[in-house]
Design an enzyme around this catalytic site. Structure first.
Site, PDB file in Angstrom:
ATOM      1  N   LYS A 194       0.819  -1.228  -0.003  1.00 41.67           N
ATOM      2  CA  LYS A 194      -0.053   0.030  -0.063  1.00 41.67           C
ATOM      3  C   LYS A 194       0.962   1.100  -0.026  1.00 41.67           C
ATOM      4  O   LYS A 194       1.392   1.664   0.963  1.00 41.67           O
ATOM      5  CB  LYS A 194      -0.970   0.126   1.363  1.00 41.67           C
ATOM      6  CG  LYS A 194      -2.014   1.054   0.772  1.00 41.67           C
ATOM      7  CD  LYS A 194      -2.677   1.774   1.995  1.00 41.67           C
ATOM      8  CE  LYS A 194      -1.709   3.048   2.554  1.00 41.67           C
ATOM      9  NZ  LYS A 194      -1.863   3.916   1.749  1.00 41.67           N
ATOM     10  N   GLY A 247       6.415   4.977   8.607  1.00 39.47           N
ATOM     11  CA  GLY A 247       5.835   6.361   8.589  1.00 39.47           C
ATOM     12  C   GLY A 247       5.821   6.512   9.788  1.00 39.47           C
ATOM     13  O   GLY A 247       6.931   6.545  10.572  1.00 39.47           O
ATOM     14  N   SER A 248       5.002   7.526  10.129  1.00 35.29           N
ATOM     15  CA  SER A 248       4.957   8.232  11.469  1.00 35.29           C
ATOM     16  C   SER A 248       4.750   7.345  12.752  1.00 35.29           C
ATOM     17  O   SER A 248       4.182   6.209  12.507  1.00 35.29           O
ATOM     18  CB  SER A 248       3.918   9.308  11.388  1.00 35.29           C
ATOM     19  OG  SER A 248       2.405   8.724  11.480  1.00 35.29           O
ATOM     20  N   THR A 249       5.106   7.731  13.693  1.00 37.28           N
ATOM     21  CA  THR A 249       5.038   7.180  15.085  1.00 37.28           C
ATOM     22  C   THR A 249       3.717   6.770  15.423  1.00 37.28           C
ATOM     23  O   THR A 249       3.231   5.727  15.993  1.00 37.28           O
ATOM     24  CB  THR A 249       5.774   7.821  16.096  1.00 37.28           C
ATOM     25  OG1 THR A 249       7.288   7.801  15.777  1.00 37.28           O
ATOM     26  CG2 THR A 249       5.765   7.188  17.372  1.00 37.28           C
ATOM     27  N   GLY A 252       2.312   4.305  13.535  1.00 34.26           N
ATOM     28  CA  GLY A 252       2.643   2.894  14.045  1.00 34.26           C
ATOM     29  C   GLY A 252       2.183   2.192  15.188  1.00 34.26           C
ATOM     30  O   GLY A 252       1.854   1.269  15.303  1.00 34.26           O
ATOM     31  N   GLU A 270       9.186   1.150  11.370  1.00 33.59           N
ATOM     32  CA  GLU A 270      10.293   2.267  11.057  1.00 33.59           C
ATOM     33  C   GLU A 270       9.672   3.476  11.076  1.00 33.59           C
ATOM     34  O   GLU A 270       8.723   3.870  10.238  1.00 33.59           O
ATOM     35  CB  GLU A 270      10.866   2.172   9.557  1.00 33.59           C
ATOM     36  CG  GLU A 270      11.202   0.645   9.183  1.00 33.59           C
ATOM     37  CD  GLU A 270      12.517   0.222  10.136  1.00 33.59           C
ATOM     38  OE1 GLU A 270      13.134   1.148  10.461  1.00 33.59           O
ATOM     39  OE2 GLU A 270      12.897  -1.052  10.019  1.00 33.59           O
ATOM     40  N   CYS A 305      13.307  10.944   7.164  1.00 33.79           N
ATOM     41  CA  CYS A 305      13.243  10.332   8.755  1.00 33.79           C
ATOM     42  C   CYS A 305      14.523  10.591   9.500  1.00 33.79           C
ATOM     43  O   CYS A 305      14.237  10.905  10.760  1.00 33.79           O
ATOM     44  CB  CYS A 305      12.831   8.774   8.685  1.00 33.79           C
ATOM     45  SG  CYS A 305      14.176   7.909   7.519  1.00 33.79           S
ATOM     46  N   GLU A 402       9.006  16.170  15.470  1.00 38.40           N
ATOM     47  CA  GLU A 402       9.431  16.046  14.229  1.00 38.40           C
ATOM     48  C   GLU A 402       8.784  16.939  13.247  1.00 38.40           C
ATOM     49  O   GLU A 402       7.242  16.955  13.090  1.00 38.40           O
ATOM     50  CB  GLU A 402       9.039  14.525  13.898  1.00 38.40           C
ATOM     51  CG  GLU A 402       9.572  14.271  12.391  1.00 38.40           C
ATOM     52  CD  GLU A 402       9.273  12.953  11.803  1.00 38.40           C
ATOM     53  OE1 GLU A 402       8.123  12.519  12.088  1.00 38.40           O
ATOM     54  OE2 GLU A 402      10.357  12.187  11.338  1.00 38.40           O
TER      55      GLU A 402
HETATM   56  P1  NAD Z   1       2.128   8.443   7.723  1.00 41.16           P
HETATM   57  O1  NAD Z   1       2.257   7.699   9.095  1.00 41.16           O
HETATM   58  O2  NAD Z   1       0.976   9.483   7.949  1.00 41.16           O
HETATM   59  O3  NAD Z   1       1.876   7.424   6.653  1.00 41.16           O
HETATM   60  C1  NAD Z   1       2.405   5.940   6.213  1.00 41.16           C
HETATM   61  C2  NAD Z   1       1.509   5.208   5.654  1.00 41.16           C
HETATM   62  O4  NAD Z   1       0.571   4.710   6.485  1.00 41.16           O
HETATM   63  C3  NAD Z   1       0.807   5.933   4.421  1.00 41.16           C
HETATM   64  O5  NAD Z   1       0.929   4.693   3.379  1.00 41.16           O
HETATM   65  C4  NAD Z   1      -0.575   5.961   5.154  1.00 41.16           C
HETATM   66  O6  NAD Z   1      -1.663   6.174   4.054  1.00 41.16           O
HETATM   67  C5  NAD Z   1      -0.578   4.910   5.818  1.00 41.16           C
HETATM   68  N1  NAD Z   1      -1.635   5.005   6.941  1.00 41.16           N
HETATM   69  C6  NAD Z   1      -2.121   6.141   7.553  1.00 41.16           C
HETATM   70  N2  NAD Z   1      -2.978   5.851   8.487  1.00 41.16           N
HETATM   71  C7  NAD Z   1      -3.115   4.530   8.459  1.00 41.16           C
HETATM   72  C8  NAD Z   1      -4.046   3.602   9.281  1.00 41.16           C
HETATM   73  N3  NAD Z   1      -4.887   4.052  10.339  1.00 41.16           N
HETATM   74  N4  NAD Z   1      -3.922   2.430   8.933  1.00 41.16           N
HETATM   75  C9  NAD Z   1      -3.016   2.039   8.137  1.00 41.16           C
HETATM   76  N5  NAD Z   1      -2.374   2.674   7.265  1.00 41.16           N
HETATM   77  C10 NAD Z   1      -2.240   3.820   7.470  1.00 41.16           C
HETATM   78  O7  NAD Z   1       3.381   8.881   7.418  1.00 41.16           O
HETATM   79  P2  NAD Z   1       3.721   9.756   6.301  1.00 41.16           P
HETATM   80  O8  NAD Z   1       3.415  11.270   6.440  1.00 41.16           O
HETATM   81  O9  NAD Z   1       3.675   9.153   4.962  1.00 41.16           O
HETATM   82  O10 NAD Z   1       5.541   9.681   6.263  1.00 41.16           O
HETATM   83  C11 NAD Z   1       6.306  10.565   7.235  1.00 41.16           C
HETATM   84  C12 NAD Z   1       6.563   9.786   8.350  1.00 41.16           C
HETATM   85  O11 NAD Z   1       7.407   8.661   8.065  1.00 41.16           O
HETATM   86  C13 NAD Z   1       7.523  10.636   9.136  1.00 41.16           C
HETATM   87  O12 NAD Z   1       7.023  10.543  10.833  1.00 41.16           O
HETATM   88  C14 NAD Z   1       9.063   9.932   8.973  1.00 41.16           C
HETATM   89  O13 NAD Z   1       9.992  10.182   9.876  1.00 41.16           O
HETATM   90  C15 NAD Z   1       8.544   8.537   8.722  1.00 41.16           C
HETATM   91  N6  NAD Z   1       9.534   7.833   8.106  1.00 41.16           N
HETATM   92  C16 NAD Z   1      10.342   6.830   8.589  1.00 41.16           C
HETATM   93  C17 NAD Z   1      11.436   6.202   8.047  1.00 41.16           C
HETATM   94  C18 NAD Z   1      12.154   5.193   8.995  1.00 41.16           C
HETATM   95  O14 NAD Z   1      13.005   4.290   8.103  1.00 41.16           O
HETATM   96  N7  NAD Z   1      12.234   5.055   9.864  1.00 41.16           N
HETATM   97  C19 NAD Z   1      11.493   6.512   6.684  1.00 41.16           C
HETATM   98  C20 NAD Z   1      10.631   7.280   5.898  1.00 41.16           C
HETATM   99  C21 NAD Z   1       9.790   7.782   6.732  1.00 41.16           C
END
Ligand code: NAD
Length: 500
Positions: A194, A247-249, A252, A270, A305, A402
């Site tokens: 996804k 994605g975001s904490t 997560g 991550e 990130c 962040e």
């Molecule tokens: P996000 O958490 O908003 O979204 C990430 C993914 O999760 C997207 O595909 C989104 O559609 C999906 N998502 C959102 N809500 C969901 C839910 N309720 N159920 C299932 N899936 C859901 O993050 P973002 O804005 O896309 O990315 C930015 C974040 O990602 C920042 O916090 C960044 O630090 C982090 N990031 C971490 C790493 C790492 O390796 N640690 C790498 C890149 C980005």
């Protein structure tokens, strides 16, 4: 300009962009299809506002179809029980196809989320390298024979887990995808990807290439759509065995809850960061360090990130060092993402643009000293210049949260202990940097930094051989290296009684 030739200039990239076709449907069970509901969402170029495509907006019924196809493929064994050396061949073929189409793939990410084309090309090298590395690893990973007595033979076998849902962000769309799908596929799982709703286009092109490479039906599928719809449906599914998330904490944490509410699926996370970059007064070349410190936050518009968003500088050199950082930042202004000369590109969308500007406003209101940038750049596109705040304290919002944008917070410290305490004073633990010529100090500080990775006299160093991931609320998983491959397999213990 043909798709296979090598674009070099802005005009070359513009010509290539003009002839691009976008796949915008979901890829389910070997077929490109509209979402079951017929719903779509817009993919827009944040540098121009131009509408690129109306993309299939998947939801629960699409997730159910894809999960059923993935399970069927897994049970059939055409991939899950295939000899690892044969899986390797198919994945290497995929890497070859990606190599042949790397300009087009890079362009899709740049158009979709605004990052500079040179950065997207770097991502392609990272993505292709990851697929090759994991493919090459899989037929070199042995099981174990446990040390038992002669009356038994005890085997520890590695088996694929089953259905893996990979949920990825938008900041490095194809590279983050590769970091998940390469080890998961190499290990023999069926994978449902996804992509972020902010950057779905390269994932859909990847589905075409994976199909061409010969991945069996149902083994790799792509469901574009929103997190709260199709992402949530995958995370709650009783038939998904593992969530591989970047994605975001905050999201997560939600995924861990979904796993608990459903089938206790494995959840690898991550997540976010607020990474400290520590500069000690004994550094050799302050101009060079300042330039790296600026790039550590302004690369990819700060939408990274592991952005070095907290710069901790020894007070004896701080004023001078900040001047050098400001000088370096001046050379890192945003420009047309298609121009190979642009260091920064556009911010991914209006919501993120607004969020960054809100943080900047809060920084000023809470008393940090704004030394550069701070205002959106006029124009149809979403651009924010390199923004530097000095005199930041750990209590200020911009010193803690962040931001995920081109905003640097500079702190001062007087002693090593103070620097370490400040660096660790965060819920995150993704990356940390440390600049010094004193090897004793380097090892002392490295050991005490609470961080998944520490960069010494560099920022963001690493290759496929190194695991990538965080501690604390930056997550619990590891991408890259053979450690990530191990995450996508189960251990099966087999005890065989032998007659003696
Ligand atoms: P996000 O958490 O908003 O979204 C990430 C993914 O999760 C997207 O595909 C989104 O559609 C999906 N998502 C959102 N809500 C969901 C839910 N309720 N159920 C299932 N899936 C859901 O993050 P973002 O804005 O896309 O990315 C930015 C974040 O990602 C920042 O916090 C960044 O630090 C982090 N990031 C971490 C790493 C790492 O390796 N640690 C790498 C890149 C980005």
């Amino acid at each position: 300009m043909s798709r296979t030739s090598s674009p070099r200039t802005l005009a070359d990239w513009q010509a290539l962009a003009a002839e691009l076709a976008f796949e915008s449907r979901a890829f389910i069970d070997d077929t490109f299809v509209d979402a079951d509901s017929g719903d779509t969402f817009e993919s827009r170029n944040p540098a121009t506002g131009e509408l690129l495509a109306q993309v299939a907006s998947c939801d629960e019924p699409d997730a159910e179809r894809a999960v059923a196809a993935a399970r069927h493929a897994f049970a059939g064994g055409a991939w899950s029980r295939l000899a690892p050396g044969k899986r390797k061949k198919t994945l290497l073929r995929l890497a070859e196809l990606m190599e042949a189409h790397k300009h087009e793939l890079a362009l899709l990410d740049t158009l979709d989320m605004g990052k500079p084309i040179t950065s997207s090309l770097g991502d392609m090298a990272g993505a292709i390298g990851c697929i090759r590395y994991q493919a090459e690893c899989i037929d070199k990973l042995y099981g174990e024979v446990a040390p038992t007595g002669e009356d038994s033979l005890a085997l520890v076998l590695r088996e694929p887990i089953g259905v893996v849902a990979a949920i990825v962000p938008w900041n490095f769309p194809l590279m983050m995808t590769a970091w998940k799908i390469a080890p998961a596929l190499a290990a023999g799982n069926s994978v449902i990807l996804k992509p972020s709703e902010k950057s779905p286009l390269s994932a859909l092109r990847l589905a075409q290439l994976a199909n061409e490479a010969g991945l069996p039906k149902g083994v790799f599928q792509v469901l574009p759509g929103f997190g709260h719809t199709v992402g949530k449906a995958l995370a709650l599914s009783m038939q998904v065995d593992c969530l591989a998330f970047t994605g975001s904490t905050a999201v997560g944490k939600q995924l861990m809850q979904y796993a608990g509410q459903s089938n206790l699926k494995r959840v690898y996370l991550e997540c976010g960061g607020k990474s400290p970059n520590l500069v000690f007064a004994d550094c050799k070349d302050l101009d060079q360090v300042a330039s790296h410190a600026a790039a550590a936050i302004f690369h990819n518009q700060g939408e990274v990130c592991i952005a070095g968003s907290r710069l901790l500088v020894e007070n004896s050199i701080r004023d001078d060092f900040v001047e050098r950082v400001l000088k370096a930042a001046e050379t890192m202004q945003p420009g047309d993402p298609l121009d190979p000369a642009s260091f920064m590109g556009a911010i991914v969308d209006e919501a993120q643009h607004r969020r960054i500007l809100d943080y900047i406003r809060q920084g000023v209101e809470e008393g940090a000293r704004l030394r550069s940038g701070g205002q959106a750049i006029d124009g149809p596109g979403l651009f924010i210049p390199p923004t530097v705040f000095d005199g930041v304290t750990p209590q200020m919002t911009i010193g803690r949260e962040e931001i995920f944008g081109p905003v640097l917070a500079v702190f001062g410290f007087d002693s090593e202990d103070e620097a370490i305490a400040m660096a660790n004073d965060t819920p995150y633990g993704l990356a940390a940097g440390l600049w010094s010529q004193d090897i004793d100090r380097i090892m002392r500080v490295t050991r005490r930094l609470q961080s998944g990775q520490v960069f010494v006299n560099n920022w963001a160093g690493g290759d496929q051989t190194m695991p990538f991931g965080g501690v604390k609320q930056s997550g619990n998983g590891r991408d890259k290296s053979h450690h990530s491959l191990e995450e996508y397999s189960e251990l099966k213990s087999v005890w065989i009684n032998l007659a003696t």
